[in-house]
Design a protein around this motif. Structure first.
Motif, mmCIF file in Angstrom:
data_model
loop_
_atom_site.group_PDB
_atom_site.id
_atom_site.type_symbol
_atom_site.label_atom_id
_atom_site.label_comp_id
_atom_site.label_asym_id
_atom_site.label_seq_id
_atom_site.Cartn_x
_atom_site.Cartn_y
_atom_site.Cartn_z
ATOM 1 N N PRO A 5 19.378 35.753 44.911
ATOM 2 C CA PRO A 5 18.100 35.369 45.181
ATOM 3 C C PRO A 5 18.213 33.724 45.564
ATOM 4 O O PRO A 5 17.295 33.654 46.474
ATOM 5 C CB PRO A 5 17.342 35.498 43.862
ATOM 6 N N CYS A 6 19.159 33.135 45.217
ATOM 7 C CA CYS A 6 18.912 31.807 45.488
ATOM 8 C C CYS A 6 19.241 31.521 47.056
ATOM 9 O O CYS A 6 18.721 30.600 47.913
ATOM 10 C CB CYS A 6 20.001 30.924 44.837
ATOM 11 N N THR A 7 20.388 32.091 47.492
ATOM 12 C CA THR A 7 20.706 32.095 48.944
ATOM 13 C C THR A 7 19.617 32.683 49.853
ATOM 14 O O THR A 7 19.246 32.273 50.829
ATOM 15 C CB THR A 7 22.012 33.219 49.091
ATOM 16 N N VAL A 8 18.879 34.050 49.474
ATOM 17 C CA VAL A 8 17.833 34.583 50.025
ATOM 18 C C VAL A 8 16.641 33.491 50.216
ATOM 19 O O VAL A 8 16.108 33.463 51.378
ATOM 20 C CB VAL A 8 17.526 35.844 49.607
ATOM 21 N N VAL A 9 16.206 33.247 49.130
ATOM 22 C CA VAL A 9 14.816 32.572 49.084
ATOM 23 C C VAL A 9 15.081 30.901 49.899
ATOM 24 O O VAL A 9 14.472 30.780 50.326
ATOM 25 C CB VAL A 9 14.646 32.274 47.494
ATOM 26 N N SER A 79 9.650 28.926 72.958
ATOM 27 C CA SER A 79 9.102 30.345 72.775
ATOM 28 C C SER A 79 10.158 31.347 72.490
ATOM 29 O O SER A 79 9.966 32.221 71.494
ATOM 30 C CB SER A 79 8.286 30.688 74.070
ATOM 31 N N ILE A 80 11.305 31.430 73.004
ATOM 32 C CA ILE A 80 12.378 32.393 72.655
ATOM 33 C C ILE A 80 12.689 31.946 71.265
ATOM 34 O O ILE A 80 12.927 32.905 70.564
ATOM 35 C CB ILE A 80 13.193 32.318 73.950
ATOM 36 N N GLY A 81 12.905 30.790 71.111
ATOM 37 C CA GLY A 81 13.514 30.398 69.550
ATOM 38 C C GLY A 81 12.720 30.697 68.559
ATOM 39 O O GLY A 81 13.080 31.254 67.470
ATOM 40 N N ILE A 82 11.342 30.684 68.897
ATOM 41 C CA ILE A 82 10.325 30.991 67.964
ATOM 42 C C ILE A 82 10.493 32.380 67.550
ATOM 43 O O ILE A 82 10.408 32.893 66.371
ATOM 44 C CB ILE A 82 8.857 30.635 68.211
ATOM 45 N N LEU A 83 10.368 33.210 68.735
ATOM 46 C CA LEU A 83 10.438 34.779 68.388
ATOM 47 C C LEU A 83 11.897 35.127 67.725
ATOM 48 O O LEU A 83 11.903 36.084 66.715
ATOM 49 C CB LEU A 83 10.672 35.536 69.711
ATOM 50 N N LEU A 84 13.083 34.463 68.053
ATOM 51 C CA LEU A 84 14.263 34.659 67.291
ATOM 52 C C LEU A 84 14.142 34.144 65.837
ATOM 53 O O LEU A 84 14.619 34.754 64.694
ATOM 54 C CB LEU A 84 15.534 33.749 67.992
ATOM 55 N N LEU A 85 13.571 33.252 65.504
ATOM 56 C CA LEU A 85 13.339 32.568 63.987
ATOM 57 C C LEU A 85 12.591 33.726 63.464
ATOM 58 O O LEU A 85 12.512 33.763 62.154
ATOM 59 C CB LEU A 85 12.672 31.037 64.252
ATOM 60 N N LEU A 86 11.210 34.128 63.934
ATOM 61 C CA LEU A 86 10.509 35.257 63.405
ATOM 62 C C LEU A 86 11.467 36.276 62.897
ATOM 63 O O LEU A 86 11.209 36.900 61.929
ATOM 64 C CB LEU A 86 9.584 35.517 64.243
ATOM 65 N N CYS A 87 12.536 36.693 63.893
ATOM 66 C CA CYS A 87 13.243 38.103 63.650
ATOM 67 C C CYS A 87 14.294 37.466 62.295
ATOM 68 O O CYS A 87 14.571 38.498 61.738
ATOM 69 C CB CYS A 87 14.163 38.426 64.893
ATOM 70 N N ALA A 88 14.920 36.309 62.338
ATOM 71 C CA ALA A 88 15.481 35.869 61.231
ATOM 72 C C ALA A 88 14.930 35.810 60.133
ATOM 73 O O ALA A 88 15.620 36.263 59.105
ATOM 74 C CB ALA A 88 16.340 34.700 61.625
ATOM 75 N N THR A 89 13.689 35.510 60.188
ATOM 76 C CA THR A 89 12.967 35.575 58.764
ATOM 77 C C THR A 89 12.487 37.011 58.230
ATOM 78 O O THR A 89 12.867 37.395 57.023
ATOM 79 C CB THR A 89 11.496 34.749 59.100
ATOM 80 N N VAL A 90 12.511 37.960 59.383
ATOM 81 C CA VAL A 90 12.300 39.351 59.022
ATOM 82 C C VAL A 90 13.601 39.677 58.380
ATOM 83 O O VAL A 90 13.695 40.607 57.263
ATOM 84 C CB VAL A 90 11.623 40.185 60.055
ATOM 85 N N ALA A 91 14.385 39.406 58.855
ATOM 86 C CA ALA A 91 15.922 39.842 58.416
ATOM 87 C C ALA A 91 16.323 39.577 56.861
ATOM 88 O O ALA A 91 16.867 39.917 56.184
ATOM 89 C CB ALA A 91 17.291 39.630 59.567
ATOM 90 N N THR A 92 15.890 38.184 56.824
ATOM 91 C CA THR A 92 15.996 37.356 55.510
ATOM 92 C C THR A 92 15.337 38.215 54.568
ATOM 93 O O THR A 92 15.786 38.479 53.620
ATOM 94 C CB THR A 92 15.814 35.967 55.779
ATOM 95 N N VAL A 93 14.157 38.673 54.729
ATOM 96 C CA VAL A 93 13.155 39.335 53.855
ATOM 97 C C VAL A 93 14.190 40.622 53.657
ATOM 98 O O VAL A 93 13.994 40.996 52.224
ATOM 99 C CB VAL A 93 11.914 39.365 54.213
ATOM 100 N N LEU A 94 14.410 41.387 54.422
ATOM 101 C CA LEU A 94 15.145 42.583 54.354
ATOM 102 C C LEU A 94 16.664 42.388 53.631
ATOM 103 O O LEU A 94 16.865 43.400 52.944
ATOM 104 C CB LEU A 94 15.215 43.193 55.643
ATOM 105 N N SER A 95 16.994 41.386 53.477
ATOM 106 C CA SER A 95 18.328 41.193 52.937
ATOM 107 C C SER A 95 18.248 40.964 51.301
ATOM 108 O O SER A 95 19.059 40.966 50.570
ATOM 109 C CB SER A 95 19.070 39.805 53.226
ATOM 110 N N SER A 97 16.953 43.424 49.922
ATOM 111 C CA SER A 97 17.405 44.923 49.413
ATOM 112 C C SER A 97 18.853 45.520 50.098
ATOM 113 O O SER A 97 19.593 46.260 49.296
ATOM 114 C CB SER A 97 16.498 46.166 50.011
ATOM 115 N N ARG A 98 19.108 44.900 51.303
ATOM 116 C CA ARG A 98 20.557 45.073 51.601
ATOM 117 C C ARG A 98 21.201 43.660 52.249
ATOM 118 O O ARG A 98 20.730 43.119 53.047
ATOM 119 C CB ARG A 98 20.383 46.037 52.866
ATOM 120 N N SER A 99 21.967 43.587 51.694
ATOM 121 C CA SER A 99 22.881 42.178 51.979
ATOM 122 C C SER A 99 23.219 42.134 53.342
ATOM 123 O O SER A 99 23.482 40.933 53.834
ATOM 124 C CB SER A 99 24.097 41.856 51.107
#
Length: 174
Positions: A5-9, A79-95, A97-99
């Motif tokens: 949790p420390c890494t993900v949070v 703008s591209i960076g913001i979209l990528l950052l949004l995707c990274a945030t979603v992937a971090t939340v999904l981590s 459940s799956r590392s």
């Protein structure tokens, strides 16, 4: 198996903070502030001109016009960076459940940092454009960098701190 949790949070907090700072920076008109016969604030998408009329200050804001090509490229990179950052945030939340998603988040955020870095290098080239009138990488005496550009640079730094969490350099298992 889920990540610690420390890494993900840690990654999540810094990626979200970076996202917020970059959206605020893009939306606000204080990338360049010019104090010459009134105050003019130039942003990447909005510009504001403050005038004094009958001892009353009035500020008129409008969509930025005659923006240098370098600033248009900066807007695209951010703008591209913001979209990528949004995707990274979603992937971090999904981590949670799956590392394996944290590894995706790490590389997506790295790409966002790359686009943000390009934007930070391209933006000052446009200082010689129409609204500012300086030279590339050199503002005229009556112009200063505004808080929007500073917020953008803070956003870039926050991505790198989030990367340190995602790469398990901070909050590593010992």
């Amino acid at each position: 198996m889920a990540e610690r949790p420390c890494t993900v949070v840690g990654s999540l907090i810094f990626f979200v903070a970076s996202f917020v700072f970059s959206v605020v920076a893009l939306a606000t008109p204080q990338w360049i502030v010019e104090d010459f016969q009134g105050t003019s604030k130039y942003g990447l998408v909005v510009e504001c001109i403050e005038s004094l009329y009958k001892n009353e200050r009035r500020e008129q804001c409008q969509r930025a016009q005659d923006v240098p090509g370098e600033w248009q490229a900066t807007t695209a990179f951010i703008s591209i960076g913001i979209l990528l950052l949004l995707c990274a945030t979603v992937a971090t939340v999904l981590s949670f459940s799956r590392s394996s998603f944290l590894n995706y988040a790490k590389w997506i955020a790295f790409a966002a940092a790359g686009f943000f870095s390009l934007a930070s290098l391209v933006f000052p080239i446009g200082f010689d454009g129409e609204p500012v009138g300086g030279k590339a990488f050199k503002l005229p005496e009556h112009s200063n960098i505004g808080f929007s550009y500073i917020a953008f640079i803070v956003s870039l730094l926050l991505i790198f701190v989030g990367e340190l969490f995602a790469m398990k350099i901070l909050c590593a298992d010992f």
